[in-house]
Scaffold this motif. Structure first.
Motif, PDB file in Angstrom:
ATOM      1  N   LEU A   5      18.126  19.434 -19.015  1.00  0.00           N
ATOM      2  CA  LEU A   5      18.467  19.297 -17.606  1.00  0.00           C
ATOM      3  C   LEU A   5      17.212  19.325 -16.736  1.00  0.00           C
ATOM      4  CD1 LEU A   5      20.681  19.030 -15.498  1.00  0.00           C
ATOM      5  CD2 LEU A   5      20.835  21.523 -15.453  1.00  0.00           C
ATOM      6  N   ARG A   6      16.288  20.200 -17.054  1.00  0.00           N
ATOM      7  CA  ARG A   6      15.044  20.272 -16.278  1.00  0.00           C
ATOM      8  C   ARG A   6      14.178  19.035 -16.491  1.00  0.00           C
ATOM      9  NH1 ARG A   6      12.983  26.452 -15.726  1.00  0.00           N
ATOM     10  NH2 ARG A   6      14.859  27.213 -14.709  1.00  0.00           N
ATOM     11  N   VAL A   7      14.255  18.431 -17.663  1.00  0.00           N
ATOM     12  CA  VAL A   7      13.536  17.179 -17.905  1.00  0.00           C
ATOM     13  C   VAL A   7      14.111  16.082 -17.015  1.00  0.00           C
ATOM     14  CG1 VAL A   7      13.066  15.381 -19.614  1.00  0.00           C
ATOM     15  CG2 VAL A   7      12.850  17.789 -20.250  1.00  0.00           C
ATOM     16  N   VAL A   8      15.433  16.017 -16.902  1.00  0.00           N
ATOM     17  CA  VAL A   8      16.078  15.029 -16.035  1.00  0.00           C
ATOM     18  C   VAL A   8      15.674  15.263 -14.585  1.00  0.00           C
ATOM     19  CG1 VAL A   8      18.308  14.212 -15.145  1.00  0.00           C
ATOM     20  CG2 VAL A   8      18.014  14.636 -17.592  1.00  0.00           C
ATOM     21  N   ILE A   9      15.645  16.516 -14.161  1.00  0.00           N
ATOM     22  CA  ILE A   9      15.223  16.845 -12.797  1.00  0.00           C
ATOM     23  C   ILE A   9      13.791  16.349 -12.562  1.00  0.00           C
ATOM     24  CG2 ILE A   9      14.627  18.752 -11.249  1.00  0.00           C
ATOM     25  CD1 ILE A   9      16.996  20.303 -12.565  1.00  0.00           C
ATOM     26  N   ALA A  57      18.375  15.614  -7.988  1.00  0.00           N
ATOM     27  CA  ALA A  57      17.545  16.673  -8.571  1.00  0.00           C
ATOM     28  C   ALA A  57      17.903  18.024  -7.978  1.00  0.00           C
ATOM     29  CB  ALA A  57      16.065  16.363  -8.349  1.00  0.00           C
ATOM     30  N   TYR A  58      18.140  18.081  -6.674  1.00  0.00           N
ATOM     31  CA  TYR A  58      18.486  19.340  -6.023  1.00  0.00           C
ATOM     32  C   TYR A  58      19.823  19.873  -6.530  1.00  0.00           C
ATOM     33  CZ  TYR A  58      19.737  22.676  -2.387  1.00  0.00           C
ATOM     34  OH  TYR A  58      20.121  23.799  -1.714  1.00  0.00           O
ATOM     35  N   LYS A  59      20.823  18.996  -6.637  1.00  0.00           N
ATOM     36  CA  LYS A  59      22.131  19.424  -7.132  1.00  0.00           C
ATOM     37  C   LYS A  59      22.042  19.894  -8.588  1.00  0.00           C
ATOM     38  CE  LYS A  59      24.552  18.800  -3.490  1.00  0.00           C
ATOM     39  NZ  LYS A  59      25.141  19.916  -2.778  1.00  0.00           N
ATOM     40  N   LEU A  60      21.269  19.186  -9.405  1.00  0.00           N
ATOM     41  CA  LEU A  60      21.094  19.602 -10.798  1.00  0.00           C
ATOM     42  C   LEU A  60      20.378  20.949 -10.875  1.00  0.00           C
ATOM     43  CD1 LEU A  60      20.134  16.225 -12.484  1.00  0.00           C
ATOM     44  CD2 LEU A  60      22.285  17.479 -12.721  1.00  0.00           C
ATOM     45  N   TRP A  61      19.395  21.162  -9.994  1.00  0.00           N
ATOM     46  CA  TRP A  61      18.674  22.435  -9.964  1.00  0.00           C
ATOM     47  C   TRP A  61      19.618  23.571  -9.594  1.00  0.00           C
ATOM     48  CZ3 TRP A  61      14.435  24.319 -11.854  1.00  0.00           C
ATOM     49  CH2 TRP A  61      13.963  25.544 -11.390  1.00  0.00           C
ATOM     50  N   GLN A  62      20.465  23.347  -8.599  1.00  0.00           N
ATOM     51  CA  GLN A  62      21.446  24.365  -8.227  1.00  0.00           C
ATOM     52  C   GLN A  62      22.358  24.686  -9.406  1.00  0.00           C
ATOM     53  OE1 GLN A  62      23.337  22.596  -4.769  1.00  0.00           O
ATOM     54  NE2 GLN A  62      22.347  24.120  -3.458  1.00  0.00           N
ATOM     55  N   HIS A  63      22.809  23.658 -10.111  1.00  0.00           N
ATOM     56  CA  HIS A  63      23.674  23.852 -11.278  1.00  0.00           C
ATOM     57  C   HIS A  63      22.938  24.658 -12.349  1.00  0.00           C
ATOM     58  CE1 HIS A  63      26.613  23.053 -14.377  1.00  0.00           C
ATOM     59  NE2 HIS A  63      25.647  22.580 -15.147  1.00  0.00           N
TER      60      HIS A  63
END
Length: 77
Positions: A5-9, A57-63
């Motif tokens: 997930l962090r790679v995608v971000i 990226a922000y929404k994924l980071w929150q998740h």
């Protein structure tokens, strides 16, 4: 810790920089769009794409942060 997930971000945040720094890929006038040379409308399109990618990226980071907090037992913020 690096997770998929962090790679995608990271990819979402790096893509606009790579696209804009690779000037040779868009340094041309054709195809024009409503009379605007490709060089200009391509960059303006990336403004919109960058906004969308940053929001994703922000929404994924929150998740990711919620998942980590829940994994630790729901510790307070």
């Amino acid at each position: 810790m690096v997770t998929p997930l962090r790679v995608v971000i990271g990819m979402c945040l790096v893509a606009p920089f790579v696209a804009m720094l690779w000037v040779g890929s868009y340094a041309k006038t054709d195809p024009a769009f409503i009379g605007i040379p490709f060089f200009y409308w391509y960059q303006m399109l990336w403004v919109l794409i960058s906004t969308a990618l940053t929001m994703i990226a922000y929404k994924l980071w929150q998740h990711d942060q919620r998942s980590r907090r829940d994994a630790r037992g729901g510790a307070a913020r």
